[in-house]
Design a protein around this motif. Structure first.
Motif, short mmCIF file in Angstrom:
data_model
loop_
_atom_site.label_atom_id
_atom_site.label_comp_id
_atom_site.label_asym_id
_atom_site.label_seq_id
_atom_site.Cartn_x
_atom_site.Cartn_y
_atom_site.Cartn_z
N LEU A 8 0.69 -1.41 -0.40
CA LEU A 8 -0.32 -0.11 -0.51
C LEU A 8 1.28 1.19 0.07
CD1 LEU A 8 -3.03 0.65 0.52
CD2 LEU A 8 -2.91 0.54 2.48
N ALA A 9 1.58 1.33 0.89
CA ALA A 9 2.97 2.69 0.66
C ALA A 9 3.96 2.82 -0.55
CB ALA A 9 3.70 1.96 2.02
N ILE A 10 4.20 1.53 -0.98
CA ILE A 10 4.92 1.21 -2.52
C ILE A 10 3.73 2.18 -3.76
CG2 ILE A 10 5.53 0.36 -4.13
CD1 ILE A 10 7.37 -1.42 -1.96
N ARG A 11 2.36 2.21 -3.18
CA ARG A 11 1.45 2.29 -4.34
C ARG A 11 1.10 3.54 -4.25
NH1 ARG A 11 -3.46 -1.02 -4.03
NH2 ARG A 11 -2.54 -2.04 -3.81
N TYR A 12 0.95 4.29 -2.62
CA TYR A 12 1.27 5.82 -2.76
C TYR A 12 1.31 6.42 -3.19
CZ TYR A 12 1.21 9.70 0.28
OH TYR A 12 1.03 10.47 0.70
N LEU A 13 3.33 5.73 -2.83
CA LEU A 13 4.59 6.54 -2.76
C LEU A 13 4.78 6.80 -4.80
CD1 LEU A 13 6.67 5.15 -0.87
CD2 LEU A 13 6.11 7.37 -0.62
N SER A 14 4.25 6.11 -5.13
CA SER A 14 4.55 5.69 -7.09
C SER A 14 3.57 6.95 -7.17
CB SER A 14 3.82 4.59 -7.44
OG SER A 14 4.24 4.39 -8.90
N GLN A 15 2.10 6.56 -6.29
CA GLN A 15 0.62 7.88 -6.73
C GLN A 15 1.41 9.15 -6.72
OE1 GLN A 15 -2.66 6.98 -5.51
NE2 GLN A 15 -3.77 7.67 -7.37
N VAL A 16 2.19 9.42 -5.90
CA VAL A 16 2.56 11.08 -5.07
C VAL A 16 3.09 10.86 -6.43
CG1 VAL A 16 3.89 12.33 -3.79
CG2 VAL A 16 1.77 10.61 -2.45
N LYS A 17 4.16 10.25 -6.84
CA LYS A 17 5.27 10.66 -7.86
C LYS A 17 4.83 11.30 -9.52
CE LYS A 17 9.02 10.51 -5.15
NZ LYS A 17 9.83 11.83 -4.13
N GLN A 18 3.51 10.51 -9.73
CA GLN A 18 3.01 10.71 -10.87
C GLN A 18 2.73 12.30 -11.02
OE1 GLN A 18 -0.42 7.99 -10.57
NE2 GLN A 18 1.20 5.69 -10.50
N PRO A 19 2.50 12.36 -13.04
CA PRO A 19 2.69 14.07 -12.50
C PRO A 19 1.30 14.63 -12.80
CG PRO A 19 2.71 12.38 -14.95
CD PRO A 19 2.65 11.65 -13.55
N PRO A 41 6.37 23.57 -7.84
CA PRO A 41 7.67 23.87 -8.52
C PRO A 41 8.31 22.41 -8.76
CG PRO A 41 7.84 25.36 -6.72
CD PRO A 41 6.43 24.93 -6.76
N ASN A 42 7.94 21.42 -7.56
CA ASN A 42 8.56 20.81 -7.36
C ASN A 42 7.60 19.29 -8.61
OD1 ASN A 42 10.38 21.14 -6.11
ND2 ASN A 42 9.29 21.32 -4.31
N GLU A 43 6.37 19.52 -9.07
CA GLU A 43 6.03 18.87 -9.37
C GLU A 43 5.08 18.40 -10.79
OE1 GLU A 43 3.18 17.15 -7.76
OE2 GLU A 43 2.66 18.02 -6.14
N ASP A 44 5.76 17.10 -11.34
CA ASP A 44 6.41 16.63 -13.08
C ASP A 44 4.73 16.65 -13.58
OD1 ASP A 44 8.12 15.51 -12.71
OD2 ASP A 44 7.88 13.96 -12.92
N LEU A 45 4.60 18.05 -14.67
CA LEU A 45 3.36 17.88 -15.28
C LEU A 45 3.93 17.43 -16.56
CD1 LEU A 45 4.01 22.11 -14.42
CD2 LEU A 45 2.56 20.48 -13.22
#
Length: 280
Positions: A8-19, A41-45
Motif C-alpha cells: 500500500l505504501a509503495i503504491r501511494y508513493l508511486s502515485q504521489v510521484k506521478q504527473p 515547482p516540484n510536481e511533474d507536469l
C-alpha cells in the motif's frame, strides 16, 4: 498484514510521484500550467494541447466531449495522478462526463468551479466573457446563480479575442479595438467583477483593466485554478513533498513553429513541444 501495508505504501508513493495531467484545445491552457508550475515547482507536469482540433470554442458539445475523452485516456495511460481541464469550453461541457468516466480513480479539476467560488462576496454584478461554446453552455451563469442568487450576471461571447492573441497581436491597436468593442457593449456596462472565461484571456488582463477602470475586479483565473489544484491534491495526500524540481512534458496533436512560439509566450519560458497524434 505487514506485506499488505508495504504494498500500500509503495503504491501511494508511486502515485504521489506521478504527473499532473493538464489539457486544453491548444496552448492557451499553458497560462494555467504556468501558474501551477509556479505554485508547485516540484510536481511533474504532463500537458496535452489538442491543436489538431482547435479552437474548441467553435465546436459542438458532442465533439468537445469526444476529444476530451480521448485526451484523458492518453493522460491516464501516462500515469497522471490528477486531470486539470485547462480549457473553459471543455470544462463547461465535458466535466460531468469525465467525472463519470474516471472520477472514482483520480481527481478531475475544471477551471469553472474554483473561479465561481472565488467571486468576491461584495460583488453585485458579474460579467463573464468567453468563447461561444463556454457562453452558450450557460454553465458559468447557472453556477453563479446557484451560489450567488442575489448577484446580477452578464455573459458575452468574445470570439475575436482568441485569434488575436494567437497571432501575437495582444499588445496592438487591433486587440485594443476588439476589447473596447466588447467591453463597451450594454451587457458589460454595469459590471463590478469580470471573469475572463478563457485561458487565453489572462494575456489581456492589463488591457481589460485599462478599459474597465480600477473599480472593476478582474479575477486572476490561472492563479485561482492553481490554488484549487494544490488544495485538491493536498486533501488527497497526493502532493509531491520532495525538493527536486519537477519535469514538465508538453505534447500537441499537430505541431507548427507558430504553436511553439505562442506556447513560449503563454508559459513564460522556453519549452519544447512534441507532436503526438493520439487520433490516428
Amino acid at each position: 498484514m505487514h506485506h499488505f501495508l508495504v504494498q500500500l505504501a509503495i503504491r501511494y508513493l508511486s502515485q504521489v510521484k506521478q504527473p499532473i495531467g493538464i489539457f486544453d484545445s491548444g496552448v492557451g491552457g499553458l497560462t494555467v500550467t504556468r501558474a501551477i508550475r509556479q505554485l508547485l515547482p516540484n510536481e511533474d507536469l504532463l500537458y496535452f494541447g489538442d491543436t489538431a482540433h482547435l479552437p474548441y470554442g467553435e465546436k459542438s458539445p458532442e465533439a468537445i466531449r469526444s476529444y476530451s475523452r480521448g485526451i484523458v485516456q492518453f493522460l491516464l495511460e501516462h500515469k497522471a495522478k490528477a486531470i486539470v481541464i485547462a480549457c473553459n469550453s471543455a470544462s463547461s461541457v465535458a466535466t460531468d462526463m469525465l467525472i463519470e468516466m474516471v472520477g472514482d480513480r483520480i481527481p478531475i479539476i475544471n477551471v469553472i468551479d474554483p473561479i465561481v467560488q472565488s467571486i468576491p462576496l461584495e460583488s453585485k454584478h458579474v460579467g463573464i466573457i468567453g468563447t461561444r461554446a463556454t457562453i452558450s453552455s450557460g454553465v458559468y451563469q447557472e453556477k453563479i446563480a446557484d451560489q450567488f442568487p442575489q448577484k446580477s450576471i452578464s455573459a458575452l461571447a468574445t470570439p475575436l479575442l482568441v485569434p488575436i492573441i494567437e497571432e501575437g497581436l495582444e499588445e496592438t491597436v487591433i486587440s485594443e479595438n476588439a476589447a473596447v468593442h466588447y467591453l463597451s457593449l450594454p451587457e458589460m456596462k454595469e459590471i463590478d467583477t469580470l471573469i475572463p472565461g478563457c485561458t487565453h484571456y489572462p494575456l489581456l488582463t492589463k488591457l481589460f483593466s485599462q478599459i474597465l477602470g480600477e473599480d472593476v475586479a478582474i479575477l486572476n483565473t490561472p492563479q485561482i485554478v492553481a490554488l484549487n489544484t494544490q488544495q485538491r491534491l493536498g486533501d488527497l495526500n497526493l502532493l509531491e513533498k520532495g525538493t527536486k524540481p519537477g519535469i514538465a512534458k508538453f505534447y500537441v496533436s499537430d505541431y507548427t513553429p507558430t504553436f511553439e512560439r505562442i506556447a513560449k509566450h503563454f508559459f513564460g519560458a522556453d519549452i519544447s513541444l512534441s507532436e503526438l497524434d493520439i487520433w490516428k
